[in-house]
Design a protein around this motif. Structure first.
Motif, PDB file in Angstrom:
ATOM      1  N   GLY A  22      38.624 -35.736 -58.387  1.00 49.57           N
ATOM      2  CA  GLY A  22      38.273 -34.789 -57.359  1.00 49.57           C
ATOM      3  C   GLY A  22      38.690 -33.471 -57.238  1.00 49.57           C
ATOM      4  O   GLY A  22      38.079 -32.453 -57.041  1.00 49.57           O
ATOM      5  N   GLU A  23      40.059 -33.074 -57.494  1.00 49.63           N
ATOM      6  CA  GLU A  23      40.820 -32.197 -57.354  1.00 49.63           C
ATOM      7  C   GLU A  23      42.171 -32.089 -58.215  1.00 49.63           C
ATOM      8  O   GLU A  23      42.482 -33.236 -58.432  1.00 49.63           O
ATOM      9  CB  GLU A  23      40.924 -31.520 -55.959  1.00 49.63           C
ATOM     10  CG  GLU A  23      40.893 -32.797 -55.154  1.00 49.63           C
ATOM     11  CD  GLU A  23      41.727 -32.616 -53.657  1.00 49.63           C
ATOM     12  OE1 GLU A  23      42.246 -31.515 -53.541  1.00 49.63           O
ATOM     13  OE2 GLU A  23      41.637 -33.483 -52.877  1.00 49.63           O
ATOM     14  N   PRO A  24      42.670 -31.028 -58.503  1.00 44.09           N
ATOM     15  CA  PRO A  24      44.139 -30.967 -59.054  1.00 44.09           C
ATOM     16  C   PRO A  24      45.022 -32.035 -58.222  1.00 44.09           C
ATOM     17  O   PRO A  24      45.094 -31.656 -56.960  1.00 44.09           O
ATOM     18  CB  PRO A  24      44.475 -29.711 -59.221  1.00 44.09           C
ATOM     19  CG  PRO A  24      42.946 -28.958 -59.123  1.00 44.09           C
ATOM     20  CD  PRO A  24      42.239 -29.568 -58.310  1.00 44.09           C
TER      21      PRO A  24
ATOM     22  N   ASP B  57      44.980 -39.517 -63.761  1.00 42.30           N
ATOM     23  CA  ASP B  57      44.370 -38.404 -63.323  1.00 42.30           C
ATOM     24  C   ASP B  57      43.101 -37.778 -63.925  1.00 42.30           C
ATOM     25  O   ASP B  57      43.111 -37.445 -65.086  1.00 42.30           O
ATOM     26  CB  ASP B  57      45.522 -37.287 -63.227  1.00 42.30           C
ATOM     27  CG  ASP B  57      45.111 -35.925 -62.689  1.00 42.30           C
ATOM     28  OD1 ASP B  57      43.760 -35.938 -62.401  1.00 42.30           O
ATOM     29  OD2 ASP B  57      45.780 -34.889 -62.619  1.00 42.30           O
ATOM     30  N   THR B  58      42.093 -38.417 -63.381  1.00 42.80           N
ATOM     31  CA  THR B  58      40.732 -38.450 -63.980  1.00 42.80           C
ATOM     32  C   THR B  58      40.049 -37.196 -63.760  1.00 42.80           C
ATOM     33  O   THR B  58      39.390 -36.874 -62.598  1.00 42.80           O
ATOM     34  CB  THR B  58      39.967 -39.540 -63.517  1.00 42.80           C
ATOM     35  OG1 THR B  58      39.620 -39.637 -62.333  1.00 42.80           O
ATOM     36  CG2 THR B  58      40.842 -40.826 -63.936  1.00 42.80           C
TER      37      THR B  58
ATOM     38  N   GLN C 208      32.972 -34.302 -63.478  1.00 45.56           N
ATOM     39  CA  GLN C 208      32.236 -33.613 -62.570  1.00 45.56           C
ATOM     40  C   GLN C 208      31.110 -34.442 -62.452  1.00 45.56           C
ATOM     41  O   GLN C 208      30.649 -35.362 -63.245  1.00 45.56           O
ATOM     42  CB  GLN C 208      31.868 -32.372 -63.295  1.00 45.56           C
ATOM     43  CG  GLN C 208      32.838 -31.581 -63.608  1.00 45.56           C
ATOM     44  CD  GLN C 208      32.369 -30.251 -64.201  1.00 45.56           C
ATOM     45  OE1 GLN C 208      31.604 -30.336 -65.454  1.00 45.56           O
ATOM     46  NE2 GLN C 208      32.841 -29.150 -63.741  1.00 45.56           N
ATOM     47  N   THR C 209      30.140 -33.913 -61.341  1.00 47.60           N
ATOM     48  CA  THR C 209      28.944 -34.550 -61.008  1.00 47.60           C
ATOM     49  C   THR C 209      28.108 -34.398 -62.258  1.00 47.60           C
ATOM     50  O   THR C 209      27.246 -35.588 -62.593  1.00 47.60           O
ATOM     51  CB  THR C 209      28.218 -33.798 -60.015  1.00 47.60           C
ATOM     52  OG1 THR C 209      29.137 -33.935 -58.762  1.00 47.60           O
ATOM     53  CG2 THR C 209      26.693 -34.681 -59.761  1.00 47.60           C
TER      54      THR C 209
ATOM     55  N   ASP D 154      35.800 -24.979 -64.734  1.00 51.05           N
ATOM     56  CA  ASP D 154      36.998 -24.770 -64.356  1.00 51.05           C
ATOM     57  C   ASP D 154      37.739 -24.112 -65.369  1.00 51.05           C
ATOM     58  O   ASP D 154      37.504 -23.992 -66.635  1.00 51.05           O
ATOM     59  CB  ASP D 154      37.264 -26.433 -64.676  1.00 51.05           C
ATOM     60  CG  ASP D 154      36.957 -27.208 -63.387  1.00 51.05           C
ATOM     61  OD1 ASP D 154      37.033 -26.703 -62.085  1.00 51.05           O
ATOM     62  OD2 ASP D 154      36.577 -28.327 -63.637  1.00 51.05           O
TER      63      ASP D 154
ATOM     64  N   ARG E 256      38.664 -24.228 -60.204  1.00 54.14           N
ATOM     65  CA  ARG E 256      37.340 -23.484 -60.493  1.00 54.14           C
ATOM     66  C   ARG E 256      37.461 -22.146 -60.814  1.00 54.14           C
ATOM     67  O   ARG E 256      38.514 -21.442 -60.253  1.00 54.14           O
ATOM     68  CB  ARG E 256      36.530 -23.745 -59.346  1.00 54.14           C
ATOM     69  CG  ARG E 256      36.018 -25.239 -58.885  1.00 54.14           C
ATOM     70  CD  ARG E 256      35.303 -25.853 -59.908  1.00 54.14           C
ATOM     71  NE  ARG E 256      34.038 -25.385 -60.246  1.00 54.14           N
ATOM     72  CZ  ARG E 256      32.845 -25.691 -60.455  1.00 54.14           C
ATOM     73  NH1 ARG E 256      33.013 -26.939 -60.988  1.00 54.14           N
ATOM     74  NH2 ARG E 256      31.696 -25.263 -60.846  1.00 54.14           N
TER      75      ARG E 256
ATOM     76  N   ARG F  73      32.528 -30.276 -53.035  1.00 54.35           N
ATOM     77  CA  ARG F  73      32.351 -28.932 -53.625  1.00 54.35           C
ATOM     78  C   ARG F  73      31.175 -28.297 -52.558  1.00 54.35           C
ATOM     79  O   ARG F  73      30.289 -28.695 -52.376  1.00 54.35           O
ATOM     80  CB  ARG F  73      31.367 -29.283 -54.832  1.00 54.35           C
ATOM     81  CG  ARG F  73      32.352 -28.954 -56.114  1.00 54.35           C
ATOM     82  CD  ARG F  73      31.624 -29.824 -57.364  1.00 54.35           C
ATOM     83  NE  ARG F  73      30.447 -28.776 -57.815  1.00 54.35           N
ATOM     84  CZ  ARG F  73      29.759 -28.941 -59.026  1.00 54.35           C
ATOM     85  NH1 ARG F  73      30.313 -30.414 -59.726  1.00 54.35           N
ATOM     86  NH2 ARG F  73      28.985 -28.390 -59.580  1.00 54.35           N
TER      87      ARG F  73
END
Ligand code: PRX
Length: 631
Positions: free
Chosen positions: A371-373, A395-396, A399-400, A485, A500, A511
């Motif tokens: 979801g975020e870094p 650490d995946t 994005q949607t 990104d 971003r 987001r």
């Protein structure tokens, strides 16, 4: 079912094969599923229209690959351990056989209400089993589901229902979140005052609170299923028929409906789930995301269930009854795979290690982040206190719009580097480009992250507005999908996501477009203009900082701030509330009228001495005023 890659060597070979002959590679993966008719052609694509089609001419129903398949093979295996918000309330264990039955029954309800293949159905529900059942029942009859996170306001729901021209809404009377009980149906009633297309509302009982039921439109779930004829025959769908719409924010305008189609999404979510998490028979997987977001779609509903996994679905919040709730759930169900967001890790870290030490957590094998870094501090805490230095952290990055994980370690296979998403999955071809669109070759480079070749679950369109899809993702750089990104590729070729590069803010992994929040602020009657930026926030990753110009008014600043917050809560929902609102008399603009957000970001970060060149501003004085009033 997908057979996962077993070693780094195998990954290297698979990756090379997937680039050399993508069609062959994905043909082999797709062949692992049940199709009603095999596809005629694997792929047609161009990124200029854009037009991407996978498994062309293939006929299938995704739910046959979840329900019929596993209900036959492993009928008594638990598909979902449902854990209630209140730990003292018994949860439910739903086997694959039961899930099959319940989905077929609810599919019968949808059919009986006249809902057909291709109709859009909005789902606004808490994390109760009926939500997963609703999603799968739509897929069973070929209706396109559009799940709306149950934290969005009535106005945001109405926007999404209207954009999708939904014929039905599936909801609940209320919901439990921690100590709170929330009136869900009342919110839907308010939303639907602005929606003309919705003919049917089905209401699951959860809180038992009294709700208004509109005659001829609203029906109780339990009564409807009691009289339903199950639909055991799954609708035959085309590989490229839409499976769902999921609204997400971009840098401009209202949230757009990202469309995913059935065949490619099925193949890629199962493929990425199997490979990234390395789920094995007997494991118990727990993803903490809500089904209202893409993570809940791909790695709670579809990926794990396609692979016949046993998983935990949790209704509540991580801090109720206390900040040890996730850890207690892990021990209770002997969870082996735990997938969560950095914001949750940072928040739970702040409650101290004693909250963790009460639990053994010895069942854990794999941890995941999304979801975020993930900052290094959170990474190390997760690794040491939760994984006991024994569990790889995947650490995946995705994005949607990508539908599934594109860059990530494969658990226990890819060497890890904290805060790096590491390497692309097979079939994924990332490129970094500089501001001029030049592709940066080699390693040790940093630029904007793009993809040069389609993977099966790439976004197909934005619902009702294909041009918007083209403009947003495929026009910045010709013939490339642009992610929005920034990214670094290090000397070993490992990828690190830098955040971003557009006007999108990532708050607690959610987001928001700055323009979307600004337009909600501007609805407050005294507001003349506003500018919103993100700034680093210890727990949320990014916080929201709003600069607002108001008309002359008798109201004091506190009153103005309160009314501005109310407007955001009404138009978007509490999740988009700014952390800071600074009332200003002007904004730093260039002579052409463009707001210099760079300066506003610096002020929000507290970096007041590095504002850069302000000489091109129309009114440089305003910067001094903003600096003085910085919060
Ligand atoms: O900025 C990236 C960030 O989340 C964005 C996608 O948001 P959304 O569509 O809501 O999906 C979130 C769940 C997949 C990306 O453009 N992001 C997501 N995962 C990571 C990430 N940033 C860094 N590392 C990640 N692992």
């Amino acid at each position: 079912m997908i057979k996962a890659i077993q070693s780094f060597d195998e990954y290297t070979r698979a990756y090379a094969a997937s680039i050399a002959d993508p069609e062959k590679y994905w043909d082999d993966q797709a062949a692992q599923f049940i199709w009603k008719k095999k596809w005629d052609k694997t792929l047609e694509w161009n990124f200029s229209d854009p037009d991407v089609k996978w498994f062309i001419g293939g006929k299938l129903n995704i739910t046959e690959n979840i329900l019929d398949r596993h209900a036959t093979k492993t009928p008594d295996k638990v598909a979902i351990h449902w854990e209630s918000n209140n730990p003292d309330e018994a949860g439910k264990d739903i086997t694959y056989k039961q899930l099959y039955e319940q989905v077929c029954v609810f599919a019968g309800v949808l059919k009986q209400k006249g809902i057909k293949k291709g109709d859009r159905v909005c789902i606004y529900m808490p994390m109760i089993p009926e939500l997963a059942i609703a999603v799968l029942a739509c897929a069973r009859i070929g209706a396109i589901h559009s799940v709306i996170f149950a934290g969005f306001s009535a106005s945001a729901v109405a926007d999404r229902v209207n954009d999708a021209k939904a014929v039905a809404v599936l909801t609940s009377d209320g919901s439990f979140r921690g100590t709170k009980s929330i009136a869900v149906k009342a919110l839907i009633d308010e939303a639907l005052q602005q929606c003309e297309t919705v003919k049917t509302v089905l209401v699951a009982k959860r809180t038992g609170d009294a709700v208004a039921m509109k005659d001829g439109r609203d029906y109780w779930w339990d009564e409807a299923i009691a009289g339903a004829t199950p639909v055991y025959e799954a609708e035959e769908m085309d590989s490229e028929d839409p499976l769902f719409i999921l609204y997400t924010s971009g840098s401009t305008g209202k949230p757009k409906g990202v469309v995913h189609t059935i065949g490619g999404y099925m193949v890629y979510t199962a493929f990425s789930f199997a490979n990234v998490f390395q789920y094995n028979e007997g494991d118990v997987y727990f993803c903490t995301a809500d089904i209202g977001w893409i993570t809940g779609h791909s790695y709670l509903v579809y990926g794990p269930l396609l692979q016949g996994a046993t998983q935990v679905m949790f209704e509540g919040i991580p801090t109720y009854p206390d900040a040890g709730r996730f850890w207690s759930i892990i021990d209770k169900y002997a969870v082996t795979h735990f997938y969560t967001a950095p914001t949750a890790i940072r928040s739970l870290m702040s409650f101290g290690d004693t909250m963790v030490e009460k639990y053994s957590l010895k069942s854990l094998k794999v941890l995941g982040s999304v979801g975020e870094p993930i900052n290094e501090e959170a990474w190390h805490w997760f690794n040491e206190h939760i994984g006991k230095k024994n569990c790889p952290i995947v650490d995946t990055w995705w994005q949607t719009e990508t539908g599934g994980i594109l860059i990530s370690p494969l658990a226990s296979i890819t060497p890890l580097v904290p805060s790096y998403a590491t390497l692309p999955l097979p079939g994924v071809q990332p490129v970094l480009v500089d501001a001029n669109g030049t592709v940066l070759e080699g390693n040790n480079v940093e630029g904007n992250l793009c993809m040069k070749f389609p993977w099966p679950s790439i976004i197909r369109t934005t619902y009702g507005d294909h041009e918007r899809c083209k403009q947003t993702y495929f026009s910045t750089y010709p013939n490339l999908y642009f992610t929005g990104d920034g990214c670094k590729r290090d000397e070993k070729g490992y990828y690190r996501i830098m955040g971003r590069v557009d006007d999108v803010i990532n708050v607690s992994g959610h987001r928001f477009g700055t323009a979307e929040i600004e337009s909600a602020i501007n609805e407050q009657a005294d507001v003349i203009e506003s500018a919103v930026v993100g700034y680093p926030h210890e727990v949320k990753g990014q916080g929201i900082y709003a600069y607002v110009i108001c008309d002359k008014t008798d109201k004091n600043e506190d009153q103005l701030r309160k009314e501005i917050l109310d407007s955001i809560v009404k138009l978007i929902g509490p999740i988009a509330k700014p952390d800071k609102i600074q009332i200003v008399t002007g904004l730093p603009k260039t002579r052409s009228g463009k707001i210099m957000r760079r300066i506003l970001r610096k002020v929000a970060e507290g970096d007041l001495n590095n504002l850069g060149d302000t000489s091109t501003l129309l009114d440089p004085e305003i910067v001094e005023e903003i600096k003085k009033g910085a919060l």
